[in-house]
Design a protein around this motif. Sequence first.
Motif, PDB file in Angstrom:
ATOM      1  N   LEU A 194       0.823  -1.215   0.000  1.00 13.50           N
ATOM      2  CA  LEU A 194       0.000   0.000   0.000  1.00 13.50           C
ATOM      3  C   LEU A 194       0.860   1.270   0.000  1.00 13.50           C
ATOM      4  O   LEU A 194       0.655   2.168   0.817  1.00 13.50           O
ATOM      5  N   PRO A 195       1.794   1.374  -0.940  1.00 18.03           N
ATOM      6  CA  PRO A 195       2.686   2.539  -0.922  1.00 18.03           C
ATOM      7  C   PRO A 195       1.947   3.860  -1.148  1.00 18.03           C
ATOM      8  O   PRO A 195       2.332   4.888  -0.583  1.00 18.03           O
ATOM      9  N   ALA A 196       0.889   3.852  -1.951  1.00 19.75           N
ATOM     10  CA  ALA A 196       0.150   5.100  -2.196  1.00 19.75           C
ATOM     11  C   ALA A 196      -0.488   5.606  -0.895  1.00 19.75           C
ATOM     12  O   ALA A 196      -0.467   6.812  -0.631  1.00 19.75           O
ATOM     13  N   LEU A 197      -1.017   4.709  -0.098  1.00 20.43           N
ATOM     14  CA  LEU A 197      -1.600   5.101   1.179  1.00 20.43           C
ATOM     15  C   LEU A 197      -0.528   5.654   2.119  1.00 20.43           C
ATOM     16  O   LEU A 197      -0.726   6.678   2.777  1.00 20.43           O
ATOM     17  N   TRP A 198       0.620   5.001   2.148  1.00 19.06           N
ATOM     18  CA  TRP A 198       1.732   5.488   2.976  1.00 19.06           C
ATOM     19  C   TRP A 198       2.143   6.895   2.542  1.00 19.06           C
ATOM     20  O   TRP A 198       2.371   7.769   3.370  1.00 19.06           O
ATOM     21  N   ARG A 199       2.228   7.110   1.222  1.00 19.60           N
ATOM     22  CA  ARG A 199       2.593   8.431   0.706  1.00 19.60           C
ATOM     23  C   ARG A 199       1.539   9.490   1.045  1.00 19.60           C
ATOM     24  O   ARG A 199       1.873  10.649   1.263  1.00 19.60           O
ATOM     25  N   GLN A 200       0.287   9.088   1.079  1.00 22.89           N
ATOM     26  CA  GLN A 200      -0.782  10.037   1.436  1.00 22.89           C
ATOM     27  C   GLN A 200      -0.674  10.469   2.896  1.00 22.89           C
ATOM     28  O   GLN A 200      -0.962  11.612   3.228  1.00 22.89           O
ATOM     29  N   VAL A 201      -0.272   9.559   3.745  1.00 22.06           N
ATOM     30  CA  VAL A 201      -0.215   9.838   5.183  1.00 22.06           C
ATOM     31  C   VAL A 201       1.027  10.658   5.543  1.00 22.06           C
ATOM     32  O   VAL A 201       0.969  11.529   6.412  1.00 22.06           O
ATOM     33  N   PHE A 202       2.144  10.389   4.863  1.00 21.92           N
ATOM     34  CA  PHE A 202       3.415  11.012   5.246  1.00 21.92           C
ATOM     35  C   PHE A 202       3.960  11.881   4.111  1.00 21.92           C
ATOM     36  O   PHE A 202       4.072  11.435   2.971  1.00 21.92           O
ATOM     37  N   SER A 203       4.340  13.112   4.460  1.00 19.22           N
ATOM     38  CA  SER A 203       4.907  14.011   3.456  1.00 19.22           C
ATOM     39  C   SER A 203       6.315  13.582   3.042  1.00 19.22           C
ATOM     40  O   SER A 203       6.750  13.861   1.930  1.00 19.22           O
ATOM     41  N   LYS A 204       7.024  12.934   3.940  1.00 18.88           N
ATOM     42  CA  LYS A 204       8.344  12.381   3.643  1.00 18.88           C
ATOM     43  C   LYS A 204       8.262  10.874   3.886  1.00 18.88           C
ATOM     44  O   LYS A 204       8.690  10.370   4.934  1.00 18.88           O
ATOM     45  N   PRO A 205       7.715  10.142   2.915  1.00 16.28           N
ATOM     46  CA  PRO A 205       7.406   8.724   3.150  1.00 16.28           C
ATOM     47  C   PRO A 205       8.616   7.835   3.420  1.00 16.28           C
ATOM     48  O   PRO A 205       8.537   6.923   4.254  1.00 16.28           O
ATOM     49  N   VAL A 206       9.740   8.093   2.762  1.00 18.64           N
ATOM     50  CA  VAL A 206      10.928   7.270   3.004  1.00 18.64           C
ATOM     51  C   VAL A 206      11.440   7.504   4.419  1.00 18.64           C
ATOM     52  O   VAL A 206      11.741   6.566   5.157  1.00 18.64           O
ATOM     53  N   ARG A 207      11.507   8.754   4.822  1.00 16.91           N
ATOM     54  CA  ARG A 207      11.975   9.093   6.176  1.00 16.91           C
ATOM     55  C   ARG A 207      11.022   8.507   7.228  1.00 16.91           C
ATOM     56  O   ARG A 207      11.452   7.972   8.240  1.00 16.91           O
ATOM     57  N   ALA A 208       9.720   8.594   6.968  1.00 19.84           N
ATOM     58  CA  ALA A 208       8.735   8.044   7.904  1.00 19.84           C
ATOM     59  C   ALA A 208       8.883   6.532   8.019  1.00 19.84           C
ATOM     60  O   ALA A 208       8.772   5.966   9.114  1.00 19.84           O
TER      61      ALA A 208
END
Length: 176
Positions: free
Chosen positions: A25-39
């Motif tokens: 669910l990478p799209a959902l992760w990206r929606q939740v976090f502005s810096k998804p890799v760091r999060a």
Amino acid sequence: MGAIDSSVIAAITAPHLLYAFVWFLPALWRQVFSKPVRAFQTSATVLKVLQVVILLRWYSVKSQHEGLKGLNLMKVPMGQWGAFFLCVFLGQVLNIAVYRVLGEKGVYYGSRLGKKVAWHKEFPFNLVSHPQYVGAVLTITGFSALVYGQAPQGAMTLAGYWASLYAVTALQEQFL
């Protein structure tokens, strides 16, 4: 107290559930976090620290409950020391090499999270598939070898379960 406390199972499983969530669910992760890799990196690190703390606590409490005096390093046979050093050394060489080649973006699913990550074929990727997970399993194996014979009931089963989670994570990344 059972052989393996449910909190230990949860602590060992949690990072792999995180990996699966971000993988599928990478799209959902990206929606939740502005810096998804760091999060993802921060979340994985926090879960790993909790994992180690809970595992060490379980090991200590379970050892005391079973009347074990704790790990006596002087009673560890040379063969076990050799297996420990060899497995942990090789495991960490693979882990460090993965981080050096891929960097934070590559290790923490940057390609799934909208970052450009180059495909690599050099060491350690020319040696084994999923070298980071192989490195983790080797490290688990090394520590298991060190405590074998002095570990509380369930410790080796727990190590096998932990290693199997890395195999499942590798398979999901390979084929799904």
